[in-house]
Write an enzyme that holds these catalytic residues in place. Structure first.
Site, PDB file in Angstrom:
ATOM      1  N   ASP A 149       0.815  -1.216   0.000  1.00 35.32           N
ATOM      2  CA  ASP A 149       0.000   0.000   0.000  1.00 35.32           C
ATOM      3  C   ASP A 149       0.849   1.267   0.000  1.00 35.32           C
ATOM      4  O   ASP A 149       0.551   2.247   0.694  1.00 35.32           O
ATOM      5  CB  ASP A 149      -0.977  -0.001   1.186  1.00 35.32           C
ATOM      6  CG  ASP A 149      -1.883  -1.225   1.188  1.00 35.32           C
ATOM      7  OD1 ASP A 149      -2.062  -1.824   0.118  1.00 35.32           O
ATOM      8  OD2 ASP A 149      -2.390  -1.586   2.266  1.00 35.32           O
ATOM      9  N   ASN A 252      -5.749 -12.756   3.664  1.00 33.78           N
ATOM     10  CA  ASN A 252      -6.539 -11.709   4.309  1.00 33.78           C
ATOM     11  C   ASN A 252      -7.892 -12.236   4.773  1.00 33.78           C
ATOM     12  O   ASN A 252      -8.959 -11.766   4.362  1.00 33.78           O
ATOM     13  CB  ASN A 252      -6.704 -10.520   3.362  1.00 33.78           C
ATOM     14  CG  ASN A 252      -5.526  -9.582   3.432  1.00 33.78           C
ATOM     15  OD1 ASN A 252      -5.055  -9.248   4.518  1.00 33.78           O
ATOM     16  ND2 ASN A 252      -5.023  -9.170   2.286  1.00 33.78           N
TER      17      ASN A 252
END
Length: 494
Positions: A149, A252
């Protein structure tokens, strides 16, 4: 076939040891993953120390061996990566490292400098080494250098050195860290989280990592998507060939941070792990689950994940989930199982549970004389109203405190649903006269107020099925005479 055969490992070791780059492969082909466990990698504050220690104990009991510390809202892990931990935070981190060591759990610290670092700047490199040395003095021996990110490009100094190649800049920093720390700490190991961490297609970023990242450094991959519904062994093997490095799955699930950030309707994910290839754990170097902000509640899904890793060929999600609920719920296991049914929808399928949808549809098909307290939907609403009291008997009071915002929402929705059924029954009984009936008008006003309360709750359960039903009721029953628009609940945003 795995990309890192024994022969290839020997050849690479001979060519790279002198440079300080070499890390031995983490596992033999076909063996169990070298890293199995949890990465505390969500966006949010770190777990309280007590919760983190309990999670370490959980990993030990369930045969997993790795804990990665990577909460995005620990400022010293990400935003202020170049600042040393102050004494109080450092002491807490030291206790966590010591607890992991006592339980024979690999403690890995993830540091994320990508938001502000100039990769080639000597001062930034020195700051990174200084920070890592503080952590290594605690007993940390493995570091995950993370660039997930990171959306900013390279600054002028880095463009001059690396062109526009972000992967090259990151890999060069990784090589510097690995060589520098290996000289002082021979047992030092490095893992790498790339900026392009998902997908099943080769790309220039991966090509650059393949050429520049030191051999043997495992690379993180989340699967074909950030939130992957399925992950196959064939996909992992192909991605590992493209990356040219051992692969570690960052799964995730059951992470829920994005439900706070994107739609601001926080959800719990209490269902079992599904959609994972039985062959997958045997073709990767590691497998790590990213849990929810709620450490205790995450143990339900993590229990099933541990069963999957231990017995991938015979893993049965429902059986593993049943065992998890019994083991965690104790005397409140039945209530926990019922609560989890309302909190098991995952990101890629936020539709209401099928059984609840059937009950709502059946309710509307019932004749007027059968819409009362004996319908399946009415029984569900009674269950919802009573769950919070039953869950208070959970063996772990901290688990109850974690899930209570959602159990309180269920209780309110159950109360509103039960009352809605009584309003529907009254409307059908009274027929056209309902609009002028004083008692009906009072009940309608109370229902509208309850619906507004339900709509004001930020926590989401059961895919928004109950608020949708309540608004259906208000739309279908007669509106009493004299009601103004301000008296009526507005349609639910969900």
């Amino acid at each position: 076939m795995r990309a890192w055969s024994a022969a290839a490992a020997i050849g690479l070791a001979a060519g790279c040891t002198a440079l300080g780059f070499w890390q031995a492969p983490t596992r033999a082909a076909g063996a169990e993953p070298a890293y199995t466990g949890v990465v505390e990698g969500y966006y949010g504050a770190p777990w309280p120390e007590e919760d983190a220690v309990q999670l370490l104990q959980f990993l030990r009991r369930h045969g997993m061996n790795t804990f990665v510390y990577a909460p995005k809202d620990d400022p010293y892990q990400r935003a202020d990566w170049n600042l040393l931990y102050p004494p109080a935070q450092l002491a807490s981190l030291r206790r966590l490292v010591q607890a992991a060591a006592a339980l024979h759990i690999q403690f890995i610290y993830s540091i994320s400098p990508g938001l502000t670092i100039t990769y080639s700047r000597p001062a930034d490199r020195a700051a990174l080494i200084h920070k890592l040395d503080q952590l290594l003095r605690l007993g940390v021996s493995t570091v995950m250098l993370s660039f997930d990110d990171v959306y900013r490009g390279l600054d002028a100094a880095d463009r001059a050195r690396y062109g526009g190649d972000m992967a090259y800049a990151q890999a060069d920093l990784a090589a510097y860290v690995l060589a520098r720390e290996r000289r002082a700490h021979p047992s030092f190991r490095l893992l790498f989280t790339p900026t392009v961490y998902r997908g099943v297609a080769d790309n220039p970023y991966w090509d650059s990592l393949r050429r520049h990242l030191p051999p043997g450094v495992p690379v993180i991959w989340t699967g074909p998507a950030t939130l992957a519904g399925t992950i196959t062994a064939a996909q992992a093997e192909q991605v590992e060939r493209w990356l040219g490095h051992p692969l570690i799955i960052w799964d995730n699930y059951p992470v829920n941070d994005y439900t706070y950030i994107l739609d601001k309707r926080p959800r719990l994910f209490l269902g079992p792990l599904t959609g994972r290839d039985p062959k997958l754990p045997r073709v990767v170097a590691g497998y790590l689950f990213n849990p929810m902000q709620q450490a205790r509640a995450s143990e339900i899904a993590l229990w099933t994940g541990a069963e999957y890793l231990a017995h991938p060929g015979t893993y049965r999600p429902q059986a593993a989930w049943d065992a998890a609920v019994r083991g965690i719920g104790g005397r409140a296991a039945q209530a926990l199982a019922a609560f989890a049914r309302y909190n098991a929808t995952y990101y890629h399928d936020n539709t209401p549970p099928a059984w609840l949808t059937r009950e709502v549809q059946s309710f509307w098909r019932q004749p007027a004389q059968e819409v009362g307290a004996q319908s399946a939907l009415a029984r569900t609403f009674r269950e919802m109203r009573g769950l919070d009291t039953a869950l208070a008997k959970l063996p772990d009071p901290r688990l109850y405190r974690e899930i209570r915002p959602w159990s309180a929402v269920l209780a309110l929705q159950g109360e509103a649903g039960s009352f809605a059924i009584s309003v529907v029954a009254a409307a059908r009984r009274l027929g056209p006269a309902a609009a002028e009936d004083a008692a009906y008008k009072a009940a309608w006003r109370k229902l509208s107020a309850l619906v507004r309360q339900v709509d004001a709750c930020k926590e989401s359960v059961a895919g928004g099925a109950i608020p949708a039903f309540l608004h259906q009721v208000l739309a279908k029953v007669p509106v009493p005479a004299g009601i103004t628009p301000n008296d009526a609940a507005q349609p639910s945003p969900t």
